[in-house]
Design a protein around this motif. Structure first.
Motif, PDB file in Angstrom:
ATOM      1  N   MET A 175      -5.418  12.850   3.434  1.00  0.00           N
ATOM      2  CA  MET A 175      -4.509  12.111   4.487  1.00  0.00           C
ATOM      3  C   MET A 175      -3.309  11.826   4.250  1.00  0.00           C
ATOM      4  SD  MET A 175      -6.599   8.319   5.678  1.00  0.00           S
ATOM      5  CE  MET A 175      -5.614   7.106   4.468  1.00  0.00           C
ATOM      6  N   ILE A 176      -3.047  11.511   3.130  1.00  0.00           N
ATOM      7  CA  ILE A 176      -1.488  11.120   2.692  1.00  0.00           C
ATOM      8  C   ILE A 176      -0.534  11.335   2.988  1.00  0.00           C
ATOM      9  CG2 ILE A 176      -0.020   9.742   0.631  1.00  0.00           C
ATOM     10  CD1 ILE A 176      -2.304   7.545   1.478  1.00  0.00           C
ATOM     11  N   ASN A 177      -0.848  13.046   1.928  1.00  0.00           N
ATOM     12  CA  ASN A 177      -0.208  13.956   2.208  1.00  0.00           C
ATOM     13  C   ASN A 177       0.126  14.556   3.382  1.00  0.00           C
ATOM     14  OD1 ASN A 177       0.189  14.207  -0.705  1.00  0.00           O
ATOM     15  ND2 ASN A 177      -1.731  15.441  -0.912  1.00  0.00           N
ATOM     16  N   GLU A 178      -0.803  14.279   3.941  1.00  0.00           N
ATOM     17  CA  GLU A 178      -0.979  15.511   5.804  1.00  0.00           C
ATOM     18  C   GLU A 178       0.069  14.404   6.908  1.00  0.00           C
ATOM     19  OE1 GLU A 178      -4.812  18.220   5.989  1.00  0.00           O
ATOM     20  OE2 GLU A 178      -4.366  16.624   7.531  1.00  0.00           O
ATOM     21  N   GLN A 179      -0.675  12.987   6.445  1.00  0.00           N
ATOM     22  CA  GLN A 179       0.198  12.088   7.319  1.00  0.00           C
ATOM     23  C   GLN A 179       0.845  11.538   7.610  1.00  0.00           C
ATOM     24  OE1 GLN A 179      -1.437  11.681  10.313  1.00  0.00           O
ATOM     25  NE2 GLN A 179      -2.530  13.178   9.695  1.00  0.00           N
ATOM     26  N   LYS A 180       1.769  11.375   5.475  1.00  0.00           N
ATOM     27  CA  LYS A 180       3.085  10.468   5.079  1.00  0.00           C
ATOM     28  C   LYS A 180       3.060   9.700   5.379  1.00  0.00           C
ATOM     29  CE  LYS A 180       5.023  15.045   4.000  1.00  0.00           C
ATOM     30  NZ  LYS A 180       3.939  16.008   4.488  1.00  0.00           N
ATOM     31  N   PRO A 181       2.346   8.166   5.649  1.00  0.00           N
ATOM     32  CA  PRO A 181       2.532   7.254   6.016  1.00  0.00           C
ATOM     33  C   PRO A 181       3.595   5.725   4.847  1.00  0.00           C
ATOM     34  CG  PRO A 181       0.371   7.067   4.517  1.00  0.00           C
ATOM     35  CD  PRO A 181       0.784   8.309   4.615  1.00  0.00           C
ATOM     36  N   ASP A 182       3.790   5.334   5.443  1.00  0.00           N
ATOM     37  CA  ASP A 182       5.148   4.792   4.135  1.00  0.00           C
ATOM     38  C   ASP A 182       3.979   3.639   4.145  1.00  0.00           C
ATOM     39  OD1 ASP A 182       8.477   5.273   5.486  1.00  0.00           O
ATOM     40  OD2 ASP A 182       6.850   4.599   7.585  1.00  0.00           O
ATOM     41  N   PHE A 183       3.197   2.897   5.126  1.00  0.00           N
ATOM     42  CA  PHE A 183       1.663   2.232   4.551  1.00  0.00           C
ATOM     43  C   PHE A 183       1.112   2.518   4.261  1.00  0.00           C
ATOM     44  CE2 PHE A 183       6.185  -0.094   5.652  1.00  0.00           C
ATOM     45  CZ  PHE A 183       6.457  -1.110   4.414  1.00  0.00           C
ATOM     46  N   VAL A 184       0.044   1.925   3.132  1.00  0.00           N
ATOM     47  CA  VAL A 184      -1.812   1.986   3.294  1.00  0.00           C
ATOM     48  C   VAL A 184      -2.295   0.555   3.430  1.00  0.00           C
ATOM     49  CG1 VAL A 184      -3.937   2.273   2.613  1.00  0.00           C
ATOM     50  CG2 VAL A 184      -1.623   4.639   2.215  1.00  0.00           C
ATOM     51  N   ILE A 185      -2.767   0.502   3.998  1.00  0.00           N
ATOM     52  CA  ILE A 185      -4.009  -1.282   4.573  1.00  0.00           C
ATOM     53  C   ILE A 185      -4.612  -0.334   4.100  1.00  0.00           C
ATOM     54  CG2 ILE A 185      -4.605  -2.270   6.020  1.00  0.00           C
ATOM     55  CD1 ILE A 185      -2.517  -0.861   8.120  1.00  0.00           C
ATOM     56  N   VAL A 186      -5.242  -1.621   2.973  1.00  0.00           N
ATOM     57  CA  VAL A 186      -6.807  -1.420   2.144  1.00  0.00           C
ATOM     58  C   VAL A 186      -7.044  -2.850   2.764  1.00  0.00           C
ATOM     59  CG1 VAL A 186      -7.805  -1.497   0.437  1.00  0.00           C
ATOM     60  CG2 VAL A 186      -5.086  -0.312   0.384  1.00  0.00           C
ATOM     61  N   THR A 187      -8.579  -2.638   3.717  1.00  0.00           N
ATOM     62  CA  THR A 187      -9.924  -3.015   4.139  1.00  0.00           C
ATOM     63  C   THR A 187     -11.063  -3.068   3.666  1.00  0.00           C
ATOM     64  OG1 THR A 187      -9.222  -2.399   5.934  1.00  0.00           O
ATOM     65  CG2 THR A 187      -7.922  -4.185   5.736  1.00  0.00           C
ATOM     66  N   THR A 188     -11.529  -2.003   2.101  1.00  0.00           N
ATOM     67  CA  THR A 188     -12.760  -1.669   1.587  1.00  0.00           C
ATOM     68  C   THR A 188     -12.977  -2.640   1.336  1.00  0.00           C
ATOM     69  OG1 THR A 188     -11.797  -0.720  -0.429  1.00  0.00           O
ATOM     70  CG2 THR A 188     -11.617   1.013   1.354  1.00  0.00           C
ATOM     71  N   VAL A 189     -14.606  -2.825   0.848  1.00  0.00           N
ATOM     72  CA  VAL A 189     -15.007  -3.046  -0.173  1.00  0.00           C
ATOM     73  C   VAL A 189     -14.876  -3.783  -1.327  1.00  0.00           C
ATOM     74  CG1 VAL A 189     -17.620  -3.447  -1.730  1.00  0.00           C
ATOM     75  CG2 VAL A 189     -17.576  -2.213   0.811  1.00  0.00           C
ATOM     76  N   ASP A 190     -14.366  -5.205  -1.958  1.00  0.00           N
ATOM     77  CA  ASP A 190     -13.341  -5.548  -2.625  1.00  0.00           C
ATOM     78  C   ASP A 190     -13.406  -4.755  -4.301  1.00  0.00           C
ATOM     79  OD1 ASP A 190     -13.337  -7.209  -1.077  1.00  0.00           O
ATOM     80  OD2 ASP A 190     -14.542  -9.394  -2.201  1.00  0.00           O
ATOM     81  N   ARG A 191     -14.492  -4.089  -4.728  1.00  0.00           N
ATOM     82  CA  ARG A 191     -14.343  -3.450  -5.618  1.00  0.00           C
ATOM     83  C   ARG A 191     -14.109  -2.096  -6.312  1.00  0.00           C
ATOM     84  NH1 ARG A 191     -18.188   0.973  -5.467  1.00  0.00           N
ATOM     85  NH2 ARG A 191     -20.130   0.279  -3.694  1.00  0.00           N
ATOM     86  N   THR A 192     -13.396  -1.530  -4.205  1.00  0.00           N
ATOM     87  CA  THR A 192     -12.459  -0.104  -4.193  1.00  0.00           C
ATOM     88  C   THR A 192     -11.661  -0.705  -4.015  1.00  0.00           C
ATOM     89  OG1 THR A 192     -13.256   0.314  -1.916  1.00  0.00           O
ATOM     90  CG2 THR A 192     -14.932   1.243  -4.474  1.00  0.00           C
ATOM     91  N   HIS A 193     -10.984  -1.826  -4.256  1.00  0.00           N
ATOM     92  CA  HIS A 193      -9.498  -1.772  -3.911  1.00  0.00           C
ATOM     93  C   HIS A 193      -8.532  -1.483  -4.638  1.00  0.00           C
ATOM     94  CE1 HIS A 193      -9.799  -6.246  -1.024  1.00  0.00           C
ATOM     95  NE2 HIS A 193     -10.437  -4.691  -0.263  1.00  0.00           N
ATOM     96  N   HIS A 194      -8.559  -1.598  -5.534  1.00  0.00           N
ATOM     97  CA  HIS A 194      -7.582  -0.853  -6.855  1.00  0.00           C
ATOM     98  C   HIS A 194      -7.871   0.267  -6.677  1.00  0.00           C
ATOM     99  CE1 HIS A 194     -11.648  -0.126  -9.102  1.00  0.00           C
ATOM    100  NE2 HIS A 194     -11.049   0.840  -9.904  1.00  0.00           N
ATOM    101  N   THR A 195      -8.114   1.080  -6.365  1.00  0.00           N
ATOM    102  CA  THR A 195      -8.453   2.787  -6.313  1.00  0.00           C
ATOM    103  C   THR A 195      -7.702   2.975  -5.377  1.00  0.00           C
ATOM    104  OG1 THR A 195     -10.968   2.882  -7.015  1.00  0.00           O
ATOM    105  CG2 THR A 195     -10.241   4.741  -6.305  1.00  0.00           C
ATOM    106  N   TYR A 196      -7.352   2.788  -4.279  1.00  0.00           N
ATOM    107  CA  TYR A 196      -7.123   2.951  -2.994  1.00  0.00           C
ATOM    108  C   TYR A 196      -5.591   2.821  -3.549  1.00  0.00           C
ATOM    109  CZ  TYR A 196     -11.402   4.688  -1.424  1.00  0.00           C
ATOM    110  OH  TYR A 196     -12.130   4.904  -1.357  1.00  0.00           O
ATOM    111  N   ILE A 197      -4.993   1.333  -3.882  1.00  0.00           N
ATOM    112  CA  ILE A 197      -4.504   0.665  -3.919  1.00  0.00           C
ATOM    113  C   ILE A 197      -3.219   1.556  -5.096  1.00  0.00           C
ATOM    114  CG2 ILE A 197      -3.075  -1.342  -5.574  1.00  0.00           C
ATOM    115  CD1 ILE A 197      -5.060  -3.130  -4.172  1.00  0.00           C
ATOM    116  N   ILE A 198      -4.252   1.560  -6.101  1.00  0.00           N
ATOM    117  CA  ILE A 198      -3.252   2.513  -7.443  1.00  0.00           C
ATOM    118  C   ILE A 198      -2.867   4.000  -6.937  1.00  0.00           C
ATOM    119  CG2 ILE A 198      -3.753   3.186  -9.600  1.00  0.00           C
ATOM    120  CD1 ILE A 198      -5.522   0.865 -10.471  1.00  0.00           C
ATOM    121  N   LYS A 199      -4.182   4.618  -5.903  1.00  0.00           N
ATOM    122  CA  LYS A 199      -3.522   6.144  -5.486  1.00  0.00           C
ATOM    123  C   LYS A 199      -2.500   6.230  -4.282  1.00  0.00           C
ATOM    124  CE  LYS A 199      -8.309   8.359  -6.059  1.00  0.00           C
ATOM    125  NZ  LYS A 199      -8.990   8.501  -4.904  1.00  0.00           N
ATOM    126  N   ALA A 200      -2.815   5.110  -3.741  1.00  0.00           N
ATOM    127  CA  ALA A 200      -1.817   4.552  -3.048  1.00  0.00           C
ATOM    128  C   ALA A 200      -0.507   4.582  -2.835  1.00  0.00           C
ATOM    129  CB  ALA A 200      -1.916   3.931  -1.783  1.00  0.00           C
TER     130      ALA A 200
END
Length: 427
Positions: A69-94
């Motif tokens: 998704m990141i590679n195709e959509q090329k966002p400037d910002f990622v909004i993270v509203t997942t289950v708390d324990r997975t926040h770090h996974t998507y924050i770090i990848k982004a």
């Protein structure tokens, strides 16, 4: 050029962000994709985009295709509203994929994940914004102003009691939050708001934390003393639950049904678990003492089963005292109703000088959730940059300092010892 946004985690808190983004900031912003572990839930989010906001449906990606998704959509910002324990996974990848991040609180749930986020920010140079909407509530901003301006001099101690009622408080024991691995418990998930406010009000950081508490009201072990004689694990399809004032009926609410009940077949998540069932590993009764770097101390308590919702705070300083009383509108997360989370029912801020007459401080409240703080936060995130004398925008450091109080509190609950915050992570 419009700023591009993607959002991961299309559950109860997501619409707060994407709804505002597509309704109020279309001229400068573009929402281009949803991402989630559950396709049904993303499809429902797209349905809401069309029906509530007259916005075209957007691309959807299952969570294991996050990088795609990141590679195709090329966002400037990622909004993270997942289950708390997975926040770090998507924050770090982004961050590693070149994006800045806007994350729901808490930033993460334990010290190890917090350290990984800090390291990723330092390594990439990209930014993490933590959305502490309570900072923006006018009454909370006014408290910051009074303390900053020295109205009661140097603040030596704070007494802070937070009350969750049997509608709002119970909801944490129905949902995924009931598992401490998911949420960090209420000391992290909920109290991150409150610990951040103290850091914000006093302009300092926590140094040492001691906590006590446990599961005293909810849970199967307390059911008999609460008068519960018939047990069930989840409300849907259960006759006993129909007479339980703590139960929530997903099928009776079209919004809850579409977002959760209809989506169960994909991930098995049950939104309507019994507050007196098995599997609850979080506390409902908590007391915390915190010493800060400026030597102020905090006595804090949280109870999740009270007959009213709100908070009572007193600040004791070298020139007097501030007393704050706030009653809030109770709510159920993503319940489908339009009542605002944290909408004020009544409030008072009273200054008691050491020598002089006490007086009430008037505060002009705004419209919207969290006492009018939500619209101000959203404008600060998605709108044009403005100078803010109170510096309410919260960075990853602010996010860390709020959760580290709760993380230290959780460690203290396990060990019975006071915990030094400086030993938890390194900046």
């Amino acid at each position: 050029m419009k700023k591009r946004y993607v959002l991961i985690g299309t559950g109860g808190r997501a619409e707060f962000f994407y709804g505002s983004l597509v309704r109020d900031y279309r001229e400068t912003s573009e929402l281009v994709a949803f991402c989630d572990v559950n396709q049904t839930r993303m499809d429902y989010a797209n349905q809401l985009l069309e029906e509530r906001y007259e916005h075209p449906q957007i691309n959807t990606y299952l969570a294991h295709h996050f990088e795609e998704m990141i590679n195709e959509q090329k966002p400037d910002f990622v909004i993270v509203t997942t289950v708390d324990r997975t926040h770090h996974t998507y924050i770090i990848k982004a961050l590693e994929l070149g994006c800045d991040v806007i994350t729901e609180k808490p930033m993460t749930v334990d010290a190890e994940k917090c350290q990984e986020i800090i390291d990723a920010v330092n390594r990439t140079g990209n930014e993490v914004r933590v959305t502490f909407n309570y900072r923006y509530a006018p009454h909370n901003t006014k408290i910051r102003e009074l303390i900053r301006d020295g109205v009661i001099g140097e603040v030596f101690s704070v007494n802070f009691e937070w009350a969750l009622d049997t509608q709002h408080g119970a909801d944490y024991f129905r949902r995924w939050h009931r598992d401490k691995q998911n949420s960090g418990g209420l000391l992290v998930h909920k109290s991150t708001h409150h610990f951040d406010l103290v850091n914000f009000w006093l302009g300092t950081e926590p140094e040492k934390v001691y906590a006590n508490g446990g599961l005293r009201f909810y849970g199967k072990e307390n059911a008999e003393s609460r008068g519960v004689t018939e047990f069930y694990q989840r409300a849907h399809g259960n006759e006993v639950a129909k007479n339980d004032p703590f139960a929530i009926q997903l099928e009776d609410n079209p919004h809850l049904k579409a977002m959760y009940l209809d989506a169960e077949r994909e991930d098995g998540y049950q939104r309507d678990q019994s507050v007196f069932g098995d599997g609850i590993s979080i506390e409902d009764t908590l007391a915390v003492m915190v010493q800060y770097k400026n030597k102020a101390i905090l006595n804090y308590s949280l109870n999740a089963y009270l007959p009213w919702e709100g908070f009572v705070i007193s600040f004791n300083g070298s020139k007097g005292r501030i007393e704050v009383n706030v009653r809030e509108q109770s709510y159920i997360n993503s319940g489908g109703e339009k009542s605002d989370e944290g909408a004020l029912k009544e409030k008072s801020i009273r200054v008691i000088p050491m020598f002089g007459q006490p007086y009430e401080v008037e505060v002009q409240e705004g419209q919207g959730g969290h006492g009018g703080g939500d619209p101000l936060l959203l404008d600060d995130i998605f709108g044009e940059p403005k100078e803010d004398q109170f510096r309410r925008a919260a960075s990853h450091v602010d996010g860390a300092m709020s959760i580290l109080t709760g993380i230290a509190g959780n460690k203290s609950l396990r060990t019975g010892q006071a915990v030094e915050v400086k030993n938890l992570v390194k900046f």
